[in-house]
Structures are given as C-alpha cells and as structure tokens.
Enzyme design. Structure first.
Site, mmCIF file in Angstrom:
data_model
loop_
_atom_site.group_PDB
_atom_site.id
_atom_site.type_symbol
_atom_site.label_atom_id
_atom_site.label_comp_id
_atom_site.label_asym_id
_atom_site.label_seq_id
_atom_site.Cartn_x
_atom_site.Cartn_y
_atom_site.Cartn_z
ATOM 1 N NE ARG A 19 -3.450 -2.387 2.765
ATOM 2 C CZ ARG A 19 -3.106 -3.539 3.345
ATOM 3 N NH1 ARG A 19 -1.887 -3.690 3.863
ATOM 4 N NH2 ARG A 19 -3.961 -4.543 3.405
ATOM 5 C CE LYS A 67 -3.873 22.517 16.505
ATOM 6 N NZ LYS A 67 -4.248 22.298 17.914
ATOM 7 C CG HIS A 120 -5.135 0.812 -4.323
ATOM 8 N ND1 HIS A 120 -4.369 0.667 -3.182
ATOM 9 C CD2 HIS A 120 -6.149 -0.093 -4.202
ATOM 10 C CE1 HIS A 120 -4.896 -0.263 -2.409
ATOM 11 N NE2 HIS A 120 -5.968 -0.742 -2.999
ATOM 12 N NE ARG A 145 -3.225 -3.837 -1.133
ATOM 13 C CZ ARG A 145 -2.522 -4.647 -0.344
ATOM 14 N NH1 ARG A 145 -1.225 -4.746 -0.496
ATOM 15 N NH2 ARG A 145 -3.108 -5.366 0.592
ATOM 16 C CD1 TRP A 205 -5.136 -8.169 1.233
ATOM 17 C CD2 TRP A 205 -5.247 -10.079 0.069
ATOM 18 N NE1 TRP A 205 -5.047 -7.851 -0.100
ATOM 19 C CE2 TRP A 205 -5.114 -9.004 -0.840
ATOM 20 C CE3 TRP A 205 -5.350 -11.376 -0.422
ATOM 21 C CZ2 TRP A 205 -5.067 -9.187 -2.215
ATOM 22 C CZ3 TRP A 205 -5.309 -11.567 -1.800
ATOM 23 C CH2 TRP A 205 -5.167 -10.488 -2.680
#
Length: 421
Positions: free
Chosen positions: A217, A248, A352, A355, A378
């Site tokens: 990932r 912030k 992605h 992957r 997984w």
C-alpha cells in the site's frame, strides 16, 4: 417543596407523592447511576395521579429491561451521529476510515436526515434513507458515494441498537444503490517492464518496482525504513504506515483561508506514521534476488545524495526520501506515479492499481491463498476477489490444464481423422 408522600419507600425505590405547592402529583424512579457517580432519578408529574402511576411503571419496565435512555439522551439523528463519531468510532476505526465516516456524516447524513429522531413518531425510517440516496444521485453523486453513506449510517445505527437506543435499525432495511463494479485492468507484463525501465532513469526508482512487484500500500511503502530491510536474509518487514496529514489553523489572528491546509502556519494534528492497518498487515516478505539488487543500488544512490546534502541531510532512516532525507508526502508520491506512467508511455492507472497488479501476478503464478494473504497483508482470503483478476494468461493456463486433464495427447485429432476416413 412541601410535599406529602403517599407511601414511605426505602432508598432507591420509586416514590409517588402529592405536592401542595404546585398542586400536582409527582413520581420519581431511581434507574441507575450517572457518569459522575450520583443517582440517576427520573421525574414525572401530572394533576392526574393515574397518569403519574402509569408513567412510573413504564419507566420501571424500561429500566428493568435495560432499554431506558441515559439522562439527556433524547437522540436526534444529528446528535447521535456526532456522539458516535467522536466517542465510539474514534476509538475503533483507523484514521482513514474515520475520515470517510466524518465526510459521510457532515456532508450528507446530518444535512439530509439529521433532524429526525431515533425514536418516536418522527423517527428515522428506511424511506427517509432511500430518499436521501435518490437526492444524492440526482445531484450528481456516484452510486459508490451513496453506498458509502449507507454503510456509515448502518454502522452508526448498529451501535445505537446494541445500546438499546433503537429496537430496529432502519438502515438494515433500506436499499442503497448498487455501486458500479469498475473492473480493474492490471498492468500487463510489457507495461511493467516499460515502467521499470522508465523508473530507473529517475530518483527512488525502487519505490515503483516495489509497488508493482510486492503490492505494498502507498502508506506502507512510504513508511519503510532501512532497518526494516535485511539484505542478508533477503526479507522486508512491513510494520508501519505513513499517514496523510490532517491540518488545523495555526494562525493568530485567523489568516482568512477556508481550509486549514492552506494556512501559512498550519499544524499537522496527526503523527507521521502508525502501525499497519491490521495484525495481518504486519508481515515479513521474501524478496526476489533482482529486487534485492535494485535496493542495493538505491542505497548507494541515496548515500551519494546524503554526501551532497551534507549538513542539510535529515537522518531519519527512510528508504524512500526526498533529496534531503525527509519523508515523502503522499500527494507528491502520487504525482510522481502519474509522471512515471507518462514517461513510460503506459496507459493511465491509479497508484493502487499497482497493488491489484501484484496480487494478479501471484494468481498467474499459482501461489496458494495462504501465501498470497501473507504477501499482500490480507486478513481474509475474500480480498482476493477484489484484487486478483482473471487475465488472458490465467485463462490460457486454465484451458491448457483442462485440455491436459480431459484429453490424451493427439486424441482429438485422431478422432477427427477416423471420422473423415
């Protein structure tokens, strides 16, 4: 308040009494203890004694069944969702998962159905949810977005039901739109090789080789440190993930920027990294010998950059770093991926999708499910349905195996020739 008790009750028992000061009957029921440790006593009153008695008995029944709300908990959908977000989901959800919940709640659920009650005549119904999904779709939202909103309200109301704030979850009945199943096309072998060749012409080339060959990932790849790599044993340990920053405002007075990320003095409220997303995510992966050679070359290149940067180098230990040794931002990483695709003359693809490609390669090689789960991190074999795709080479392999199993070599041709004779 002057009052006359109808009966004298022991401490903790319910009481019903007449008050001369307001000329009303009053009932008080002890239902538990408040969060501050004081007794939780519920009160009801009426000029009609029968109504007070009935209300006291109702409170007692709910207390005994465990279905009575805590003090002050006359929930609307809005108040429950806010409570759920910050007091329940915050403790049990990953950072990215919570962000998805927050967006669904603040952008869609509270504006769309927040005024409904959890209980009573104005309670939230499945029809209200389905109407919300239709409005979202009419306003241009994708089916996948509406489905994510549905999953969010279902999770929030499941927790409300578990606490007996509602008896039924309307989101369990409501029908969300079916998300579009966008079929991912993994990169083909020639595309992978073109990517590798183009990557080697730039910095951090091994970043992209690892993405395609190991399927890490994005956060896992950017969170790798040299201490995670064992050249002698040819293994890589995945144990942390890079978090996307959440800012912030740090300005005083306010800088005027709407988004905190645009504030000149913005403050990141998240740590740079955290442990991988699940227990299965913490894994050790065996490295192919060619990849080890790529990593060794990458280490030498980084050492040259270290010497050039001299005192400006930040010795933080990242395998993939900027020219001064600092950690790479996820957005910058994504930009470099898109530029690499263009340089390699490879079709556009999400990062992605690398992957998905790595998982599909394992399928093409016939790697068993348990080993595949270990490489991909997984926790469930069902993830293979999402990430592993039946490619042309897989179809050919299946056809060849079926042919070899059902036909003997030359059998079909012999039968055709016999028939022709």
């Amino acid at each position: 308040m002057p009052r006359k008790k109808e009966t004298r009750n022991a401490n903790g028992e319910s009481s019903i009494y007449w008050s001369e000061s307001d000329k009303r009957w009053h009932g008080r029921v002890t239902v538990g203890v408040k969060d501050n440790g004081k007794p939780d006593r519920r009160h009801t009153s009426s000029k009609d004694r029968k109504k007070v008695v009935a209300k006291v008995r109702e409170i007692e029944r709910k207390r005994d069944k465990g279905t009575l709300h805590k003090a002050g908990e006359n929930w609307t959908v809005e108040t429950w969702l806010n409570h759920w977000l910050y007091n329940i989901a915050k403790m049990t959800t990953t950072e990215n998962g919570w962000d998805a919940y927050y967006y669904a709640v603040t952008k869609h659920l509270i504006p769309g159905i927040g005024a409904h009650k959890l209980n009573g005549p104005k309670r939230l119904l499945p029809d209200h949810l389905e109407a919300l999904y239709r409005r979202m779709m009419d306003n241009g939202a994708k089916a996948g977005t509406a489905h994510q909103v549905h999953r969010t309200i279902r999770a929030a109301l499941n927790d409300a039901k578990a606490r007996d704030y509602i008896s039924k979850n309307p989101a369990a009945v409501a029908k969300p739109p079916t998300p579009d199943d966008e079929e991912i096309e993994p990169l083909k072998k020639e595309e992978i090789r073109a990517l590798f060749e183009a990557a080697r012409k730039g910095r951090n080339s091994t970043r992209w080789i690892i993405a395609v060959s190991l399927g890490l990932r994005q956060g896992e790849a950017l969170g790798l440190k040299w201490e995670d790599l064992n050249f002698e044993e040819q293994t890589l340990r995945v144990r942390r993930s890079r978090l996307r920053p959440k800012y912030k405002h740090g300005c005083d007075p306010h800088c005027g920027r709407k988004h905190a990320g645009h504030c000149p003095k913005r403050i990141n409220t998240r740590p740079e990294t955290k442990d991988t997303k699940s227990k299965a995510g913490k894994r050790t992966i065996g490295l192919p010998a060619p990849l080890v050679a790529e990593l060794e070359a990458h280490k030498r290149e980084q050492e040259i950059e270290r010497q050039k940067a001299d005192e400006l180098w930040h010795d933080e230990g990242w395998i993939f770093a900027d020219p001064r040794g600092r950690q790479i931002n996820a957005r910058t990483d994504g930009f470099h991926w898109k530029r690499l695709l263009a340089d390699a003359n490879v079709r556009d693809a999400r990062l992605h999708d690398a992957r998905h490609t790595a998982a599909t390669v394992l399928l093409e090689l016939g790697i068993n499910d348990r080993a595949t789960m270990g490489v991909m991190g997984w926790s469930s074999a069902s993830m293979a349905q999402r990430y592993q795709h039946v490619t042309d080479s897989v179809r050919r392999s299946i056809a060849e195996q079926v042919g070899g199993h059902l036909w003997e070599q030359g059998e079909a041709r012999d039968q055709r020739e016999d028939g022709a004779a």
